[in-house]
Design an enzyme around this catalytic site. Structure first.
Site, short mmCIF file in Angstrom:
data_model
loop_
_atom_site.label_atom_id
_atom_site.label_comp_id
_atom_site.label_asym_id
_atom_site.label_seq_id
_atom_site.Cartn_x
_atom_site.Cartn_y
_atom_site.Cartn_z
N ARG A 119 0.87 -1.18 0.00
CA ARG A 119 0.00 0.00 0.00
C ARG A 119 0.90 1.23 0.00
NH1 ARG A 119 -3.58 -0.19 5.08
NH2 ARG A 119 -4.80 -1.72 3.93
N ARG B 284 -1.41 6.89 9.42
CA ARG B 284 -1.47 6.34 8.05
C ARG B 284 -1.52 7.44 6.98
NH1 ARG B 284 -3.71 0.90 8.29
NH2 ARG B 284 -2.92 -0.03 10.20
N LYS C 135 -3.35 1.71 15.04
CA LYS C 135 -3.35 2.56 13.84
C LYS C 135 -3.99 3.91 14.13
CE LYS C 135 -5.82 -0.29 11.22
NZ LYS C 135 -6.83 -0.90 10.35
N LYS D 175 -5.51 7.55 12.04
CA LYS D 175 -5.89 8.05 10.70
C LYS D 175 -6.25 9.53 10.73
CE LYS D 175 -7.41 3.56 9.14
NZ LYS D 175 -8.51 2.71 8.65
N CYS E 232 -15.37 -3.25 0.25
CA CYS E 232 -13.96 -3.44 0.59
C CYS E 232 -13.40 -4.58 -0.28
CB CYS E 232 -13.81 -3.80 2.06
SG CYS E 232 -14.41 -5.46 2.42
N CYS F 113 -7.93 -10.86 1.29
CA CYS F 113 -7.95 -10.41 2.69
C CYS F 113 -8.05 -11.59 3.65
CB CYS F 113 -9.12 -9.45 2.92
SG CYS F 113 -9.12 -8.91 4.64
N CYS G 208 -16.16 -8.10 6.67
CA CYS G 208 -16.06 -8.40 8.09
C CYS G 208 -16.26 -7.10 8.87
CB CYS G 208 -14.70 -9.04 8.42
SG CYS G 208 -13.37 -7.86 8.66
N CYS H 53 -13.74 -1.84 6.32
CA CYS H 53 -12.84 -1.04 5.47
C CYS H 53 -13.57 -0.27 4.36
CB CYS H 53 -11.78 -1.94 4.85
SG CYS H 53 -10.85 -2.85 6.09
FE1 SRM Z 1 -8.80 -1.87 6.37
C1 SRM Z 1 -7.31 -4.40 8.03
C2 SRM Z 1 -8.08 -3.30 3.43
C3 SRM Z 1 -9.58 1.02 4.81
C4 SRM Z 1 -10.38 -0.82 9.20
N1 SRM Z 1 -7.81 -3.56 5.83
C5 SRM Z 1 -7.24 -4.45 6.67
C6 SRM Z 1 -6.42 -5.50 5.89
C7 SRM Z 1 -5.02 -4.99 5.76
C8 SRM Z 1 -6.47 -6.94 6.45
C9 SRM Z 1 -5.37 -7.34 7.38
O1 SRM Z 1 -5.20 -6.70 8.44
O2 SRM Z 1 -4.71 -8.32 7.09
C10 SRM Z 1 -7.19 -5.42 4.53
C11 SRM Z 1 -6.39 -5.85 3.31
C12 SRM Z 1 -7.30 -6.40 2.23
C13 SRM Z 1 -6.60 -6.55 0.93
O3 SRM Z 1 -6.41 -7.72 0.51
O4 SRM Z 1 -6.26 -5.57 0.29
C14 SRM Z 1 -7.71 -4.02 4.56
N2 SRM Z 1 -8.69 -1.23 4.48
C15 SRM Z 1 -8.46 -1.99 3.39
C16 SRM Z 1 -8.72 -1.23 2.11
C17 SRM Z 1 -7.79 -1.61 0.96
C18 SRM Z 1 -10.19 -1.42 1.74
C19 SRM Z 1 -10.60 -0.99 0.35
O5 SRM Z 1 -11.42 -1.73 -0.21
O6 SRM Z 1 -10.20 0.06 -0.14
C20 SRM Z 1 -8.55 0.21 2.64
C21 SRM Z 1 -7.12 0.66 2.59
C22 SRM Z 1 -6.96 2.02 3.13
C23 SRM Z 1 -5.59 2.61 2.94
O7 SRM Z 1 -5.25 2.89 1.81
O8 SRM Z 1 -4.93 2.83 3.95
C24 SRM Z 1 -8.97 0.03 4.09
N3 SRM Z 1 -9.74 -0.15 6.93
C25 SRM Z 1 -10.09 0.86 6.09
C26 SRM Z 1 -11.09 1.70 6.71
C27 SRM Z 1 -11.79 2.87 6.06
C28 SRM Z 1 -11.05 4.17 6.22
O9 SRM Z 1 -10.01 4.24 6.87
O10 SRM Z 1 -11.56 5.16 5.71
C29 SRM Z 1 -11.34 1.15 7.97
C30 SRM Z 1 -12.41 1.64 8.98
C31 SRM Z 1 -12.05 2.90 9.64
C32 SRM Z 1 -11.32 2.64 10.93
O11 SRM Z 1 -10.12 2.45 10.90
O12 SRM Z 1 -11.99 2.60 11.97
C33 SRM Z 1 -10.47 0.00 8.09
N4 SRM Z 1 -8.80 -2.48 8.29
C34 SRM Z 1 -9.55 -1.94 9.30
C35 SRM Z 1 -9.34 -2.71 10.50
C36 SRM Z 1 -10.00 -2.45 11.89
C37 SRM Z 1 -9.25 -1.46 12.68
C38 SRM Z 1 -9.76 -1.34 14.09
O13 SRM Z 1 -9.98 -0.21 14.53
O14 SRM Z 1 -9.94 -2.36 14.75
C39 SRM Z 1 -8.46 -3.76 10.16
C40 SRM Z 1 -7.93 -4.87 11.09
C41 SRM Z 1 -6.94 -4.37 12.06
O15 SRM Z 1 -6.39 -3.28 11.98
O16 SRM Z 1 -6.71 -5.15 12.99
C42 SRM Z 1 -8.15 -3.58 8.77
FE1 SF4 Z 2 -10.82 -7.45 4.86
FE2 SF4 Z 2 -12.71 -7.03 6.63
FE3 SF4 Z 2 -11.33 -4.99 5.67
FE4 SF4 Z 2 -13.04 -6.20 4.11
S1 SF4 Z 2 -13.58 -5.12 5.97
S2 SF4 Z 2 -10.93 -5.66 3.55
S3 SF4 Z 2 -12.90 -8.28 4.78
S4 SF4 Z 2 -10.50 -6.58 6.92
#
Ligand code: SRM
Ligand code: SF4
Length: 582
Positions: free
Chosen positions: A90, A160, A221, A223, A441, A447, A486, A490
């Protein structure tokens, strides 16, 4: 190894119970020699395609996640083979701005060295490569560095990629806001030289401190956004720290600061919840970096380092109180928050198609479903973007809705760019408002946390929703519809009018009641249901919505989220901690 943190600065300011056991991530960060770990020797280990022990987590701070394709995982297990490990990268792109020459380089790398061949635009204004095998990782970082891109701190317990409203119309204001997004990103970056040493063959040096982040980095993390109202496409309430631009006569004077948004939760755990950010007040622009630094430093010291599910800023605010957190930021920064200045968000959708900027330039926003830029048999999106990059004189902007803006097009290039975009399916007049306002997402197959399909299911779900809207004679209307695999959320389903959250294969929890502006968290309506159940429910709800609003005086455009709240179909979530699970 002891599970205690040896960091004097941290101990001095921390609210952490000295006897409480730290989460294992604290140990590994503390022992990592400022994010170096043993990544370098591990990289040379060809016995496994993956990274071992702590390095599995540490590479995240360098912008990579170890993954494997879950579609083929069972077959490989049957053959007693290790999962086919690879990494997802990323990039760090504050404000989502990328130049045509940079685009051409990433386009080539995606073709030559990734197993999926795609460029994936994310919900945080950057791109991801999926499926990079170990032998190509170092070359990837060197290629990126060669065109001025890095992936430092796009994952892990750090600040981030910093978002910035991708508004090309108010060009001067955008330029100022974007400059702040870049400065904040740079200011809060880890200071360790680990990235340059490991990936770019940089000179080895000793890191002795991380002045802002601390030697164990942040508890979780973090943001940040810089946002220009009335657009809220960055969804401020998904973010820990938001600088909402306040302008006078088109010039930036300062920011309203909102702290503590976040959307993730865990199924079945009522101590976790999506939460909106709180308003701290206004600051003149010159204090931006001091405030950014000290919101981070308070969260660094006060955030929960024992329980990662309670560690984000949103929980720190609920644990210690908004007033106490704000007062501590004021004390540390020496800046007093003034009363907030008025602002309003009116929408979150990107304006798909051409818009004219006040600078006389033209800007074309392309709708990219789920941000997946790939050559499909019927539409060669990736080739189209490449051909545009070959002639484009402005820049590209990735939006937080996973779309792409061709920004700064001079009048004499408009026709040729539009022609290329149409030839390659990048402009498709048949896309409905419903499709343009739906998001997913990544989820399967890459993922590791996915419980149900999201990106691959979105096209079907959109068609089903379009049919229901047409059935009830409101085909031109739309509902902000988001599906995530899930409860990490995201694709920001927890700010949607209808949010589907994966529970298991083919099963989702359905949340209703977000609004168009992204200022309301939706509430659980159906639990663990399959398509037949939620489509039947949508049919009835959309039918009633379409009929009822005609009876409302001057309100035939009441949006779906407002309708379900007004009619009591779900209760409004005002204070997440008490209302979300009630
Ligand atoms: Fe996310 C984890 C994809 C935006 C909350 N996210 C992941 C991971 C890296 C899975 C992992 O930990 O192994 C996913 C990778 C999937 C893949 O194969 O690409 C993943 N997140 C994404 C992306 C690519 C979704 C998308 O369809 O665009 C976004 C990448 C953003 C970036 O460029 O940095 C993405 N993730 C978000 C958002 C939305 C936002 O930030 O606007 C959220 C919700 C907002 C928030 O943070 O509260 C989000 N992602 C999470 C979480 C839960 C964090 C938490 O507070 O518990 C995880 C899991 C974790 O961190 O443990 C996670
Ligand atoms: Fe993966 Fe869950 Fe984030 Fe979708 S919402 S990309 S399934 S961690």
């Amino acid at each position: 190894m002891s599970n205690k943190i040896d960091n004097t600065e941290f101990k001095k300011n921390s609210k952490h119970d000295p006897d409480a056991k730290f989460a294992d991530n604290e140990r590994l960060k503390g022992q990592s020699n400022f994010l170096r770990g043993t990544i370098e020797p591990d990289l040379g280990d060809q016995l496994t395609g993956g990274f071992t022990a702590d390095n599995f987590q540490l590479i995240r701070f360098h912008g990579m996640y170890q993954q494997d394709d879950r579609d083929i995982r069972p077959e490989r297990a049957k053959q007693k083979l290790e999962p086919l490990h690879n990494v997802m990268l990323r990039a760090r792109m504050p404000g989502g701005i990328i130049k045509p020459e940079q685009w051409l380089a990433i386009d080539k790398f995606a073709d030559d060295k990734t197993s999926y061949g795609s460029i994936r635009l994310t919900t945080r204004q950057t791109f991801q490569f999926h499926g990079v095998l170990k032998p190509h990782i170092k070359g990837m970082h060197q290629m990126l560095d060669g065109v001025g891109i890095d992936s430092i701190a796009t994952a892990g317990d750090v600040n981030r990629n910093v978002l910035c409203t991708a508004n090309p119309v108010q060009s001067e204001l955008h330029q100022e806001a974007y400059e702040w997004a870049k400065k904040i990103s740079e200011h809060l970056l880890p200071k360790t030289k680990a990235y340059a040493e490991i990936w770019l063959d940089g000179e080895k040096s000793e890191t002795t401190e991380e002045p802002i982040l601390g030697s164990t980095y942040l508890p979780r993390k973090f943001k940040t956004t810089v946002t220009i109202p009335p657009d809220n496409e960055v969804d401020i309430h998904a973010n820990d720290l938001n600088f909402v631009a306040i302008a006078q006569d088109g010039k930036l004077v300062g920011f309203n600061v909102l702290v503590g948004g976040g959307l993730a939760m865990t199924h079945g755990d009522v101590n976790t919840y999506p939460r909106r950010a709180d308003d701290f007040g206004f600051i003149p622009a010159e204090h931006t970096l001091a405030i950014a630094e000290h919101v981070v430093s308070v969260q660094r010291d006060w955030g929960n380092r024992s329980n990662r599910k309670n560690a984000k800023t949103k929980y720190t605010l609920d644990n210690y109180g908004v007033a106490a957190f704000k007062a501590e930021v004021e004390k540390r920064s020496g800046v007093k928050f003034e009363d907030s200045r008025p602002f309003e968000f009116t929408h979150r959708g990107d304006r798909i198609g051409w818009v004219d900027g006040i600078d006389g330039k033209h800007h074309l926003t392309l709708f990219i479903q789920s941000g997946r830029i790939l050559d499909y048999p019927e539409k060669t999106l990736k080739t189209g973007c490449r051909k545009i990059a070959e002639i484009h004189q402005g820049d590209f902007r990735m939006t937080a809705n996973q779309n792409l803006i061709i920004a700064g097009v001079p009048a004499d290039q408009k026709d040729i760019i539009e022609k290329i975009a149409r030839e390659h399916g990048l402009i498709d007049d048949s896309h409905t408002e419903q499709r343009k306002n739906s998001m997913a997402c990544v989820s399967f197959p890459t993922c590791p946390l996915a419980m149900a399909e999201a990106e691959r299911y979105l096209p079907t779900l959109v068609e089903q929703t379009e049919s229901l809207l047409a059935k009830h004679d409101i085909a031109n209307d739309n509902i902000i519809l988001r599906v995530v695999g899930c409860p990490n959320g995201c694709g920001r389903a927890m700010l949607a009018e209808i949010g589907l959250v994966g529970k298991g294969p083919g099963k989702y929890n359905v949340y209703l009641g977000g609004n168009r502006q992204g200022t309301r968290v939706p509430k659980l309506y159906l639990e663990n249901v399959s398509e037949d159940v939620y489509l039947a429910a949508f049919d009835e709800l959309i039918g009633t919505w379409a009929k009822e609003r005609l009876t409302l005086e001057n309100n035939e455009h009441e949006c779906f989220g407002d309708f379900v709240i007004r009619t009591g179909i779900v209760a409004e979530v005002k204070v997440s901690k008490t209302d979300f699970h009630a």
